[in-house]
Design a protein around this motif. Structure first.
Motif, PDB file in Angstrom:
ATOM      1  N   PHE A  18       0.826  -1.215   0.000  1.00  0.00           N
ATOM      2  CA  PHE A  18       0.000   0.000   0.000  1.00  0.00           C
ATOM      3  C   PHE A  18       0.860   1.265   0.000  1.00  0.00           C
ATOM      4  O   PHE A  18       0.509   2.268   0.639  1.00  0.00           O
ATOM      5  CB  PHE A  18      -0.931   0.030   1.223  1.00  0.00           C
ATOM      6  N   VAL A  19       2.008   1.231  -0.689  1.00  0.00           N
ATOM      7  CA  VAL A  19       2.956   2.349  -0.596  1.00  0.00           C
ATOM      8  C   VAL A  19       2.355   3.664  -1.068  1.00  0.00           C
ATOM      9  O   VAL A  19       2.780   4.736  -0.604  1.00  0.00           O
ATOM     10  CB  VAL A  19       4.256   2.044  -1.379  1.00  0.00           C
ATOM     11  N   ASN A  20       1.413   3.631  -2.005  1.00  0.00           N
ATOM     12  CA  ASN A  20       0.836   4.890  -2.478  1.00  0.00           C
ATOM     13  C   ASN A  20      -0.692   4.859  -2.444  1.00  0.00           C
ATOM     14  O   ASN A  20      -1.348   5.504  -3.255  1.00  0.00           O
ATOM     15  CB  ASN A  20       1.331   5.226  -3.901  1.00  0.00           C
TER      16      ASN A  20
ATOM     17  N   LEU B  96      -9.767  13.529  12.026  1.00  0.00           N
ATOM     18  CA  LEU B  96      -8.605  14.159  11.394  1.00  0.00           C
ATOM     19  C   LEU B  96      -9.016  15.374  10.578  1.00  0.00           C
ATOM     20  O   LEU B  96      -8.327  16.396  10.577  1.00  0.00           O
ATOM     21  CB  LEU B  96      -7.886  13.142  10.502  1.00  0.00           C
ATOM     22  N   ALA B  97     -10.151  15.259   9.875  1.00  0.00           N
ATOM     23  CA  ALA B  97     -10.625  16.382   9.057  1.00  0.00           C
ATOM     24  C   ALA B  97     -11.046  17.554   9.937  1.00  0.00           C
ATOM     25  O   ALA B  97     -10.785  18.715   9.619  1.00  0.00           O
ATOM     26  CB  ALA B  97     -11.785  15.929   8.173  1.00  0.00           C
ATOM     27  N   GLU B  98     -11.714  17.259  11.064  1.00  0.00           N
ATOM     28  CA  GLU B  98     -12.156  18.320  11.979  1.00  0.00           C
ATOM     29  C   GLU B  98     -10.959  19.082  12.547  1.00  0.00           C
ATOM     30  O   GLU B  98     -11.011  20.301  12.721  1.00  0.00           O
ATOM     31  CB  GLU B  98     -12.976  17.718  13.115  1.00  0.00           C
ATOM     32  N   LYS B  99      -9.875  18.359  12.826  1.00  0.00           N
ATOM     33  CA  LYS B  99      -8.675  19.000  13.382  1.00  0.00           C
ATOM     34  C   LYS B  99      -7.782  19.583  12.298  1.00  0.00           C
ATOM     35  O   LYS B  99      -6.818  20.287  12.604  1.00  0.00           O
ATOM     36  CB  LYS B  99      -7.892  17.978  14.211  1.00  0.00           C
ATOM     37  N   GLY B 100      -8.090  19.267  11.032  1.00  0.00           N
ATOM     38  CA  GLY B 100      -7.307  19.813   9.931  1.00  0.00           C
ATOM     39  C   GLY B 100      -5.887  19.294   9.868  1.00  0.00           C
ATOM     40  O   GLY B 100      -4.994  19.981   9.360  1.00  0.00           O
ATOM     41  N   ILE B 101      -5.654  18.087  10.372  1.00  0.00           N
ATOM     42  CA  ILE B 101      -4.291  17.540  10.397  1.00  0.00           C
ATOM     43  C   ILE B 101      -3.726  17.416   8.984  1.00  0.00           C
ATOM     44  O   ILE B 101      -2.576  17.797   8.717  1.00  0.00           O
ATOM     45  CB  ILE B 101      -4.279  16.156  11.080  1.00  0.00           C
ATOM     46  N   PHE B 102      -4.519  16.908   8.068  1.00  0.00           N
ATOM     47  CA  PHE B 102      -4.081  16.786   6.676  1.00  0.00           C
ATOM     48  C   PHE B 102      -4.854  17.738   5.763  1.00  0.00           C
ATOM     49  O   PHE B 102      -4.682  17.707   4.548  1.00  0.00           O
ATOM     50  CB  PHE B 102      -4.281  15.342   6.193  1.00  0.00           C
TER      51      PHE B 102
ATOM     52  N   ALA C 236      -4.869  11.584   1.664  1.00  0.00           N
ATOM     53  CA  ALA C 236      -3.581  11.400   2.342  1.00  0.00           C
ATOM     54  C   ALA C 236      -3.139   9.939   2.269  1.00  0.00           C
ATOM     55  O   ALA C 236      -3.962   9.018   2.265  1.00  0.00           O
ATOM     56  CB  ALA C 236      -3.688  11.839   3.798  1.00  0.00           C
ATOM     57  N   ASN C 237      -1.834   9.734   2.214  1.00  0.00           N
ATOM     58  CA  ASN C 237      -1.276   8.385   2.174  1.00  0.00           C
ATOM     59  C   ASN C 237      -1.587   7.666   3.484  1.00  0.00           C
ATOM     60  O   ASN C 237      -1.470   8.242   4.569  1.00  0.00           O
ATOM     61  CB  ASN C 237       0.230   8.457   1.960  1.00  0.00           C
ATOM     62  N   ILE C 238      -1.991   6.410   3.391  1.00  0.00           N
ATOM     63  CA  ILE C 238      -2.418   5.698   4.605  1.00  0.00           C
ATOM     64  C   ILE C 238      -1.286   5.553   5.619  1.00  0.00           C
ATOM     65  O   ILE C 238      -1.524   5.580   6.830  1.00  0.00           O
ATOM     66  CB  ILE C 238      -3.001   4.310   4.277  1.00  0.00           C
ATOM     67  N   HIS C 239      -0.055   5.412   5.148  1.00  0.00           N
ATOM     68  CA  HIS C 239       1.056   5.272   6.088  1.00  0.00           C
ATOM     69  C   HIS C 239       1.285   6.579   6.846  1.00  0.00           C
ATOM     70  O   HIS C 239       1.594   6.559   8.045  1.00  0.00           O
ATOM     71  CB  HIS C 239       2.324   4.843   5.355  1.00  0.00           C
ATOM     72  N   ASP C 240       1.113   7.718   6.171  1.00  0.00           N
ATOM     73  CA  ASP C 240       1.217   9.009   6.859  1.00  0.00           C
ATOM     74  C   ASP C 240       0.138   9.133   7.927  1.00  0.00           C
ATOM     75  O   ASP C 240       0.389   9.611   9.033  1.00  0.00           O
ATOM     76  CB  ASP C 240       1.084  10.158   5.850  1.00  0.00           C
ATOM     77  N   VAL C 241      -1.073   8.678   7.586  1.00  0.00           N
ATOM     78  CA  VAL C 241      -2.195   8.750   8.528  1.00  0.00           C
ATOM     79  C   VAL C 241      -1.943   7.842   9.727  1.00  0.00           C
ATOM     80  O   VAL C 241      -2.080   8.263  10.883  1.00  0.00           O
ATOM     81  CB  VAL C 241      -3.515   8.353   7.836  1.00  0.00           C
ATOM     82  N   PHE C 242      -1.558   6.590   9.473  1.00  0.00           N
ATOM     83  CA  PHE C 242      -1.339   5.647  10.564  1.00  0.00           C
ATOM     84  C   PHE C 242      -0.181   6.078  11.457  1.00  0.00           C
ATOM     85  O   PHE C 242      -0.236   5.929  12.688  1.00  0.00           O
ATOM     86  CB  PHE C 242      -1.087   4.245  10.018  1.00  0.00           C
TER      87      PHE C 242
END
Length: 287
Positions: free
Chosen positions: A118-120, A243-249, A258-264
Protein backbone atom coordinates in the motif's frame (compact mmCIF):
# COMPACT_ATOMS: atom_id res chain seq x y z
CA UNK A 1 -7.75 -30.07 -6.68
CA UNK A 2 -6.62 -32.99 -4.50
CA UNK A 3 -9.07 -35.84 -3.93
CA UNK A 4 -9.15 -37.44 -0.48
CA UNK A 5 -11.40 -39.96 1.28
CA UNK A 6 -12.64 -39.37 4.83
CA UNK A 7 -15.15 -41.55 6.64
CA UNK A 8 -15.74 -43.37 3.36
CA UNK A 9 -16.62 -40.15 1.46
CA UNK A 10 -14.70 -38.44 -1.34
CA UNK A 11 -13.75 -34.76 -0.97
CA UNK A 12 -12.02 -32.29 -3.29
CA UNK A 13 -9.37 -30.18 -1.53
CA UNK A 14 -8.31 -26.93 -3.27
CA UNK A 15 -4.59 -26.36 -3.86
CA UNK A 16 -4.86 -22.58 -4.40
CA UNK A 17 -7.28 -19.71 -3.78
CA UNK A 18 -8.29 -19.86 -7.44
CA UNK A 19 -9.66 -23.38 -6.85
CA UNK A 20 -11.83 -22.36 -3.88
CA UNK A 21 -15.53 -22.16 -4.91
CA UNK A 22 -16.64 -18.56 -4.57
CA UNK A 23 -19.54 -19.57 -2.28
CA UNK A 24 -17.01 -20.80 0.28
CA UNK A 25 -14.82 -17.70 0.13
CA UNK A 26 -16.53 -15.30 2.58
CA UNK A 27 -16.38 -17.60 5.61
CA UNK A 28 -12.93 -18.94 4.68
CA UNK A 29 -11.52 -15.42 4.33
CA UNK A 30 -12.99 -14.51 7.70
CA UNK A 31 -11.40 -17.57 9.32
CA UNK A 32 -7.98 -17.02 7.69
CA UNK A 33 -7.62 -13.25 7.77
CA UNK A 34 -9.79 -12.15 10.69
CA UNK A 35 -9.85 -14.86 13.34
CA UNK A 36 -6.67 -15.72 15.31
CA UNK A 37 -4.99 -19.04 14.58
CA UNK A 38 -6.28 -21.63 17.06
CA UNK A 39 -7.50 -25.26 17.10
CA UNK A 40 -11.06 -23.96 16.76
CA UNK A 41 -10.13 -21.93 13.69
CA UNK A 42 -8.34 -24.91 12.13
CA UNK A 43 -11.45 -27.05 12.62
CA UNK A 44 -13.62 -24.31 11.12
CA UNK A 45 -11.36 -24.10 8.06
CA UNK A 46 -11.44 -27.87 7.61
CA UNK A 47 -15.22 -27.91 7.88
CA UNK A 48 -15.56 -25.11 5.32
CA UNK A 49 -13.07 -26.64 2.89
CA UNK A 50 -14.82 -30.01 3.08
CA UNK A 51 -18.18 -28.32 2.60
CA UNK A 52 -19.71 -29.88 5.72
CA UNK A 53 -22.47 -28.24 7.78
CA UNK A 54 -21.93 -27.63 11.49
CA UNK A 55 -24.37 -30.43 12.34
CA UNK A 56 -22.67 -32.89 10.00
CA UNK A 57 -19.26 -31.78 11.28
CA UNK A 58 -20.37 -32.69 14.80
CA UNK A 59 -21.31 -36.16 13.59
CA UNK A 60 -18.06 -36.31 11.64
CA UNK A 61 -16.03 -35.52 14.79
CA UNK A 62 -17.99 -38.12 16.75
CA UNK A 63 -17.15 -40.68 14.07
CA UNK A 64 -13.44 -39.89 14.53
CA UNK A 65 -13.28 -39.07 18.24
CA UNK A 66 -16.33 -40.71 19.86
CA UNK A 67 -16.08 -41.94 23.47
CA UNK A 68 -16.33 -45.55 22.37
CA UNK A 69 -13.10 -45.33 20.35
CA UNK A 70 -9.76 -46.28 21.87
CA UNK A 71 -7.05 -43.66 22.39
CA UNK A 72 -4.97 -45.37 19.72
CA UNK A 73 -7.74 -45.02 17.14
CA UNK A 74 -8.38 -41.41 18.18
CA UNK A 75 -4.69 -40.59 17.73
CA UNK A 76 -4.69 -42.20 14.29
CA UNK A 77 -7.77 -40.21 13.33
CA UNK A 78 -6.22 -37.01 14.67
CA UNK A 79 -3.21 -37.67 12.46
CA UNK A 80 -5.50 -38.20 9.46
CA UNK A 81 -7.22 -34.85 10.02
CA UNK A 82 -3.84 -33.20 10.54
CA UNK A 83 -2.77 -34.46 7.12
CA UNK A 84 -5.88 -32.88 5.62
CA UNK A 85 -5.08 -29.63 7.41
CA UNK A 86 -1.57 -29.81 5.96
CA UNK A 87 -3.11 -29.88 2.48
CA UNK A 88 -4.70 -26.48 3.11
CA UNK A 89 -1.84 -24.98 5.15
CA UNK A 90 -1.02 -22.82 2.11
CA UNK A 91 -3.99 -20.65 3.12
CA UNK A 92 -1.89 -19.30 6.00
CA UNK A 93 1.58 -19.54 4.49
CA UNK A 94 1.21 -18.46 0.85
CA UNK A 95 2.79 -15.06 0.24
CA UNK A 96 -0.25 -13.24 -1.09
CA UNK A 97 1.15 -9.80 -0.26
CA UNK A 98 2.94 -10.06 -3.61
CA UNK A 99 1.08 -8.64 -6.62
CA UNK A 100 -0.39 -11.67 -8.45
CA UNK A 101 -0.34 -9.80 -11.80
CA UNK A 102 0.02 -6.22 -12.98
CA UNK A 103 -3.45 -5.64 -14.36
CA UNK A 104 -6.75 -7.05 -15.60
CA UNK A 105 -8.73 -6.00 -18.66
CA UNK A 106 -12.48 -5.45 -18.65
CA UNK A 107 -14.35 -4.36 -21.81
CA UNK A 108 -11.08 -3.20 -23.32
CA UNK A 109 -10.14 -1.12 -20.25
CA UNK A 110 -6.91 -2.08 -18.48
CA UNK A 111 -7.19 -1.83 -14.68
CA UNK A 112 -3.90 -1.61 -12.76
CA UNK A 113 -3.59 -3.34 -9.38
CA UNK A 114 -2.40 -1.38 -6.34
CA UNK A 115 1.29 -1.54 -5.42
CA UNK A 116 2.61 -3.91 -2.77
CA UNK A 117 2.60 -2.69 0.83
CA UNK A 118 0.00 0.00 0.00
CA UNK A 119 2.96 2.35 -0.60
CA UNK A 120 0.84 4.89 -2.48
CA UNK A 121 -2.69 4.05 -1.39
CA UNK A 122 -4.88 6.84 -0.05
CA UNK A 123 -6.69 6.73 3.27
CA UNK A 124 -10.07 7.04 1.55
CA UNK A 125 -9.32 4.22 -0.88
CA UNK A 126 -8.09 1.91 1.87
CA UNK A 127 -11.14 2.68 4.02
CA UNK A 128 -13.63 2.00 1.23
CA UNK A 129 -11.78 -1.11 0.07
CA UNK A 130 -11.72 -2.47 3.62
CA UNK A 131 -15.45 -1.79 4.04
CA UNK A 132 -16.25 -3.59 0.79
CA UNK A 133 -14.05 -6.53 1.82
CA UNK A 134 -15.76 -6.88 5.18
CA UNK A 135 -19.21 -6.46 3.64
CA UNK A 136 -18.43 -9.27 1.19
CA UNK A 137 -16.97 -11.52 3.88
CA UNK A 138 -20.00 -10.97 6.13
CA UNK A 139 -22.31 -11.15 3.08
CA UNK A 140 -24.19 -8.03 4.14
CA UNK A 141 -25.34 -8.00 0.53
CA UNK A 142 -25.74 -11.57 -0.70
CA UNK A 143 -23.65 -12.33 -3.77
CA UNK A 144 -20.63 -10.70 -5.43
CA UNK A 145 -21.76 -7.07 -5.52
CA UNK A 146 -19.41 -5.91 -2.76
CA UNK A 147 -16.58 -7.97 -4.21
CA UNK A 148 -17.02 -6.09 -7.49
CA UNK A 149 -17.01 -2.79 -5.56
CA UNK A 150 -13.74 -3.81 -3.95
CA UNK A 151 -12.09 -4.65 -7.28
CA UNK A 152 -13.27 -1.36 -8.83
CA UNK A 153 -11.94 0.53 -5.82
CA UNK A 154 -8.39 -0.80 -5.79
CA UNK A 155 -7.94 -1.57 -9.52
CA UNK A 156 -8.18 1.49 -11.77
CA UNK A 157 -7.16 2.67 -15.27
CA UNK A 158 -3.71 4.12 -15.92
CA UNK A 159 -3.47 7.91 -15.71
CA UNK A 160 -3.82 9.45 -19.15
CA UNK A 161 -1.94 12.74 -18.64
CA UNK A 162 1.15 12.93 -20.84
CA UNK A 163 3.63 14.07 -18.19
CA UNK A 164 2.04 13.09 -14.87
CA UNK A 165 5.24 11.38 -13.71
CA UNK A 166 7.09 14.69 -13.96
CA UNK A 167 4.67 16.53 -11.69
CA UNK A 168 6.03 17.41 -8.25
CA UNK A 169 2.80 16.14 -6.67
CA UNK A 170 3.01 12.66 -8.24
CA UNK A 171 3.07 9.99 -5.51
CA UNK A 172 4.31 7.10 -7.66
CA UNK A 173 0.83 5.72 -8.36
CA UNK A 174 0.15 5.04 -12.04
CA UNK A 175 -3.57 4.52 -11.42
CA UNK A 176 -6.06 7.33 -11.88
CA UNK A 177 -6.81 9.08 -8.55
CA UNK A 178 -9.48 7.27 -6.58
CA UNK A 179 -13.03 8.41 -7.33
CA UNK A 180 -15.66 6.40 -5.40
CA UNK A 181 -18.42 7.47 -7.79
CA UNK A 182 -16.54 6.13 -10.82
CA UNK A 183 -15.65 2.91 -8.96
CA UNK A 184 -19.24 2.27 -7.94
CA UNK A 185 -20.51 2.85 -11.49
CA UNK A 186 -17.80 0.70 -13.07
CA UNK A 187 -18.31 -2.16 -10.59
CA UNK A 188 -21.22 -3.43 -12.69
CA UNK A 189 -18.81 -4.16 -15.57
CA UNK A 190 -16.74 -6.41 -13.29
CA UNK A 191 -19.43 -9.08 -13.40
CA UNK A 192 -17.69 -10.08 -16.65
CA UNK A 193 -14.24 -10.45 -15.04
CA UNK A 194 -12.91 -13.97 -14.58
CA UNK A 195 -13.74 -15.24 -11.09
CA UNK A 196 -10.22 -16.57 -10.52
CA UNK A 197 -8.78 -13.10 -11.17
CA UNK A 198 -11.24 -11.49 -8.77
CA UNK A 199 -10.35 -14.01 -6.09
CA UNK A 200 -6.62 -13.38 -6.56
CA UNK A 201 -7.11 -9.61 -6.22
CA UNK A 202 -9.33 -9.98 -3.16
CA UNK A 203 -6.89 -12.30 -1.38
CA UNK A 204 -3.99 -9.98 -2.33
CA UNK A 205 -5.91 -7.06 -0.80
CA UNK A 206 -6.97 -9.00 2.32
CA UNK A 207 -3.40 -10.25 2.88
CA UNK A 208 -2.01 -6.74 2.39
CA UNK A 209 -4.54 -5.24 4.81
CA UNK A 210 -3.61 -7.77 7.48
CA UNK A 211 0.13 -7.25 6.90
CA UNK A 212 -0.04 -3.44 6.92
CA UNK A 213 -2.44 -3.18 9.87
CA UNK A 214 -0.15 -5.38 11.94
CA UNK A 215 2.70 -2.90 11.41
CA UNK A 216 0.93 -0.31 13.54
CA UNK A 217 0.04 -0.58 17.22
CA UNK A 218 -2.86 1.81 16.62
CA UNK A 219 -4.58 -1.01 14.74
CA UNK A 220 -4.13 -3.26 17.83
CA UNK A 221 -4.86 -6.75 16.46
CA UNK A 222 -4.69 -6.35 12.70
CA UNK A 223 -8.01 -6.57 10.89
CA UNK A 224 -9.79 -7.57 14.09
CA UNK A 225 -8.66 -4.41 15.88
CA UNK A 226 -10.16 -1.71 13.67
CA UNK A 227 -12.75 -0.97 16.30
CA UNK A 228 -16.00 -1.94 14.61
CA UNK A 229 -19.10 -1.43 16.71
CA UNK A 230 -22.07 -1.18 14.40
CA UNK A 231 -20.77 -1.56 10.85
CA UNK A 232 -17.59 -2.54 8.92
CA UNK A 233 -14.85 0.10 8.99
CA UNK A 234 -16.50 2.22 11.68
CA UNK A 235 -13.14 2.93 13.33
CA UNK A 236 -11.65 4.12 10.04
CA UNK A 237 -14.63 6.37 9.32
CA UNK A 238 -14.42 7.91 12.80
CA UNK A 239 -10.73 8.72 12.26
CA UNK A 240 -11.52 10.32 8.91
CA UNK A 241 -13.90 12.77 10.58
CA UNK A 242 -11.65 13.44 13.56
CA UNK A 243 -8.61 14.16 11.39
CA UNK A 244 -10.62 16.38 9.06
CA UNK A 245 -12.16 18.32 11.98
CA UNK A 246 -8.67 19.00 13.38
CA UNK A 247 -7.31 19.81 9.93
CA UNK A 248 -4.29 17.54 10.40
CA UNK A 249 -4.08 16.79 6.68
CA UNK A 250 -6.56 19.46 5.60
CA UNK A 251 -10.29 19.19 5.00
CA UNK A 252 -12.13 15.90 4.43
CA UNK A 253 -11.10 15.73 0.77
CA UNK A 254 -7.41 16.12 1.63
CA UNK A 255 -7.73 13.67 4.52
CA UNK A 256 -9.15 11.01 2.23
CA UNK A 257 -6.34 11.69 -0.29
CA UNK A 258 -3.58 11.40 2.34
CA UNK A 259 -1.28 8.38 2.17
CA UNK A 260 -2.42 5.70 4.61
CA UNK A 261 1.06 5.27 6.09
CA UNK A 262 1.22 9.01 6.86
CA UNK A 263 -2.20 8.75 8.53
CA UNK A 264 -1.34 5.65 10.56
CA UNK A 265 2.02 7.10 11.64
CA UNK A 266 0.31 10.27 12.82
CA UNK A 267 -2.36 8.32 14.72
CA UNK A 268 0.33 6.16 16.29
CA UNK A 269 2.44 9.12 17.42
CA UNK A 270 -0.67 10.95 18.62
CA UNK A 271 -1.66 7.99 20.78
CA UNK A 272 1.86 7.79 22.23
CA UNK A 273 1.73 11.51 23.06
CA UNK A 274 -1.64 11.08 24.80
CA UNK A 275 -0.27 8.15 26.84
CA UNK A 276 2.73 10.23 27.92
CA UNK A 277 0.49 13.16 28.88
CA UNK A 278 -1.77 10.90 30.95
CA UNK A 279 1.23 9.31 32.64
CA UNK A 280 2.65 12.78 33.48
CA UNK A 281 -0.70 13.92 34.87
CA UNK A 282 -0.97 10.83 37.09
CA UNK A 283 2.55 11.40 38.36
CA UNK A 284 1.75 15.01 39.21
CA UNK A 285 -1.40 14.02 41.10
CA UNK A 286 0.51 11.36 43.05
CA UNK A 287 3.09 13.87 44.32
Amino acid sequence: MTEIILAGEKFQIPASWEEVPIKKLPKLLEAIFVKPESPETYHEVLRLVLGISETTWGKFCYHYFGKTLSDEVKNQNAEALHQVLTLVSWMWTDDMTTKPFESVTVKGIELLLFDEGFVNMSFGELSDGYIHLQAFVKQLVVGDERLNYLIATVCRPRRSEAFYMEEASWNGDHRTPYNPHWSKAFAKELEQLDTAQKIAIMVYFASSVKSVFEQYEIMDNGIDGVGEDDYPGQGLIKNQHLLAEKGIFGDMSRTLSANIHDVFLFLEEHRKDLKEQLAAQKQQHSI
